[in-house]
Write a protein that holds these residues in place. Structure first.
Motif, mmCIF file in Angstrom:
data_model
loop_
_atom_site.group_PDB
_atom_site.id
_atom_site.type_symbol
_atom_site.label_atom_id
_atom_site.label_comp_id
_atom_site.label_asym_id
_atom_site.label_seq_id
_atom_site.Cartn_x
_atom_site.Cartn_y
_atom_site.Cartn_z
ATOM 1 N N LEU A 313 0.828 -1.205 0.000
ATOM 2 C CA LEU A 313 0.000 0.000 0.000
ATOM 3 C C LEU A 313 0.862 1.253 0.000
ATOM 4 O O LEU A 313 0.543 2.240 -0.678
ATOM 5 C CB LEU A 313 -0.920 -0.009 1.227
ATOM 6 C CG LEU A 313 -1.864 1.189 1.369
ATOM 7 C CD1 LEU A 313 -2.813 1.278 0.179
ATOM 8 C CD2 LEU A 313 -2.654 1.108 2.669
ATOM 9 N N ILE A 314 1.958 1.228 0.735
ATOM 10 C CA ILE A 314 2.869 2.370 0.758
ATOM 11 C C ILE A 314 3.476 2.590 -0.619
ATOM 12 O O ILE A 314 3.612 3.729 -1.087
ATOM 13 C CB ILE A 314 3.976 2.144 1.807
ATOM 14 C CG1 ILE A 314 3.380 2.167 3.211
ATOM 15 C CG2 ILE A 314 5.069 3.207 1.687
ATOM 16 C CD1 ILE A 314 4.367 1.796 4.302
ATOM 17 N N ILE A 315 3.832 1.495 -1.309
ATOM 18 C CA ILE A 315 4.404 1.621 -2.645
ATOM 19 C C ILE A 315 3.405 2.261 -3.601
ATOM 20 O O ILE A 315 3.746 3.170 -4.365
ATOM 21 C CB ILE A 315 4.829 0.237 -3.171
ATOM 22 C CG1 ILE A 315 5.990 -0.315 -2.335
ATOM 23 C CG2 ILE A 315 5.230 0.314 -4.638
ATOM 24 C CD1 ILE A 315 6.358 -1.738 -2.680
ATOM 25 N N GLY A 316 2.172 1.783 -3.580
ATOM 26 C CA GLY A 316 1.171 2.308 -4.512
ATOM 27 C C GLY A 316 0.651 3.675 -4.141
ATOM 28 O O GLY A 316 0.385 4.502 -5.016
ATOM 29 N N GLY A 317 0.495 3.917 -2.851
ATOM 30 C CA GLY A 317 -0.028 5.209 -2.404
ATOM 31 C C GLY A 317 -1.383 5.066 -1.757
ATOM 32 O O GLY A 317 -2.347 4.652 -2.411
#
Length: 434
Positions: A313-317
């Motif tokens: 989720l952090i990678i995607g935003g």
């Protein structure tokens, strides 16, 4: 226009997946000279992992990205869904009821457990909520691991969690498309199975002739495609929620709960409903993932699994459904599936380009580092490749550091999603400007 926005997002996701297929395909064929069966199996695994992580990240995005609920108990709610499904429909330690009833029961059980967790937890602030949810997840895992609930009698049938030995799950339902009896591959093929297996079994590649696609790979790629359709369903559902009046309240709670309260919104009720919906989706994603393997054990739901989903989720935003899907894809392919494949390619590259032959890996780090003094890098490379799964955590840590410093909002987290269900900025041509 909102429909153009959605269309472009779909093209972006498809484009990323196609690019990954091309990269992995070239690497597998050029460097490893994989036959067609191995190549298709690689695509199957990429699609499967991308789909399951995309579904989990989308569910978590509803909690964290939309509402600001710091839920780090994802693995626990997955476990509830999978084990409930297995107890209802499983062949062993289960009631043996039809699989659709098991899936519905697993989703409802995950939502109910989410409600039980939400009632006390949502009265806490973000950090304390995180502690409660991870503790709740561990309570679920330890309960499933306990021998107390391993076996019991219900309606004259022996049911239970299986304790630390795990529990069997129903046969992959996709097998029913190809086999007359999904539990017995020798029982015969359906008309679809006869046609598909005849075609895929006779395919040949140039490098190694006479090698077709195995039946297990055909079934696996079919199931991966079904999972991709579920990702579309998850995306559609969460987009509808986000663009609805209910979703706008969630975003208001995320930004400032006190303001939402002052406008007459019962924020506690909204958060409880959201928590239940998200947990139900996590349970369904768990069923589609772990429930398809035929067996599951409590160690499948360690806290590290929640960490993986949060990292994706952090990678995607956070706050972007498209970013959530891309985050799941990037994490599953480049950071999860990529390193093991890279460990197979590097020895071939070193041998072809530099004439360095990677020998057997040393037993410990000291033996791997020692030969570097004499400029012999082969033992160190062999040791690193053998422990590529451990090095994956170093890659993940470096990625987190980079994202926090350079893109704290992730790949698409900086995008502003419309708060209204329609694009209010669009004006008709020739309309009045008053």
């Amino acid at each position: 226009m909102l429909w153009r926005y959605s269309r472009n997002d779909a093209l972006l996701i498809i484009g990323v997946m196609l690019a990954l297929y091309v990269v992995f395909g070239i690497a597998m064929v050029v460097f490893l000279e994989l036959p067609l069966n191995g190549l298709i199996n690689t695509f199957r695994r990429i699609t499967f992992l991308s789909a399951v992580y995309a579904m989990l990240v989308l569910a978590l995005n509803l909690h964290w990205g939309y509402t600001g609920l710091f839920n780090i108990g994802v693995a626990g709610f997955m476990a509830v869904g999978v084990y409930t499904m297995a107890i209802i429909s499983g062949p062993e330690l289960g009631l043996g009821l039809p699989l659709p009833l098991g899936i519905i029961g697993g989703v409802l059980a995950s939502a109910l457990v989410g409600l039980i967790a939400a009632l006390p937890a949502l009265r806490l602030d973000a950090d304390y909520l995180a502690i409660v949810t991870v503790a709740f997840s561990e309570i679920i895992r330890l309960t499933l691991n306990s021998q107390v609930f391993a076996e019991t009698t219900l309606f004259g049938t022996t049911v239970g969690t299986g304790g630390g030995q795990g529990i069997s799950t129903p046969e992959n339902p996709i097998r029913a498309i190809f086999y007359t009896d999904p539990t017995d591959a020798t029982a015969g093929l359906t008309p679809i199975g006869e046609v598909v297996f005849d075609i895929t079994g006779s395919l040949e590649v140039v490098l190694i002739s006479g090698v077709g696609i195995r039946k297990s790979v055909v079934i696996g790629i079919t199931y991966a495609i079904v999972l991709a359709l579920f990702v579309v369903g998850f995306y559609w559902l969460l987009s509808r929620i986000g663009n609805s009046p209910f979703g706008r309240v969630l975003k208001a709670i995320r930004e400032d709960e006190m303001v939402a309260n002052s406008l007459g919104k019962n924020t506690q009720l909204f958060k409880i409903k959201t928590f239940m919906i998200g947990c139900a989706l996590m349970g369904l994603a768990g069923i589609l993932w772990r429930g398809s393997t035929g067996f599951t054990i409590p160690t499948d739901y360690m806290p590290i699994q929640t960490f993986y989903v949060f990292l994706a989720l952090i990678i995607g935003g956070a706050g972007s459904n498209t970013g959530s899907v891309l985050g799941g894809i990037v994490f599953a392919t480049l950071l999860f599936e990529g390193p093991p494949q890279l460990a197979r390619i590097i020895p071939v590259l070193l041998d072809d380009l530099f004439g360095i032959e990677v020998t057997a890996a040393p037993n410990n780090f000291i033996e791997a580092v020692g030969p570097l003094a004499s400029l012999d890098v082969s033992p160190f490379i062999a040791y690193s490749l053998q422990n590529i799964s451990t090095l994956r955590f170093i890659f993940l840590g470096l990625l987190i550091i980079y994202l926090m410093q350079n893109r704290p909002d992730g790949l698409l987290g900086h995008r502003k999603e419309p708060a209204a269900a329609i694009d209010l900025s669009a004006r008709r041509d020739g309309g009045d400007e008053t």
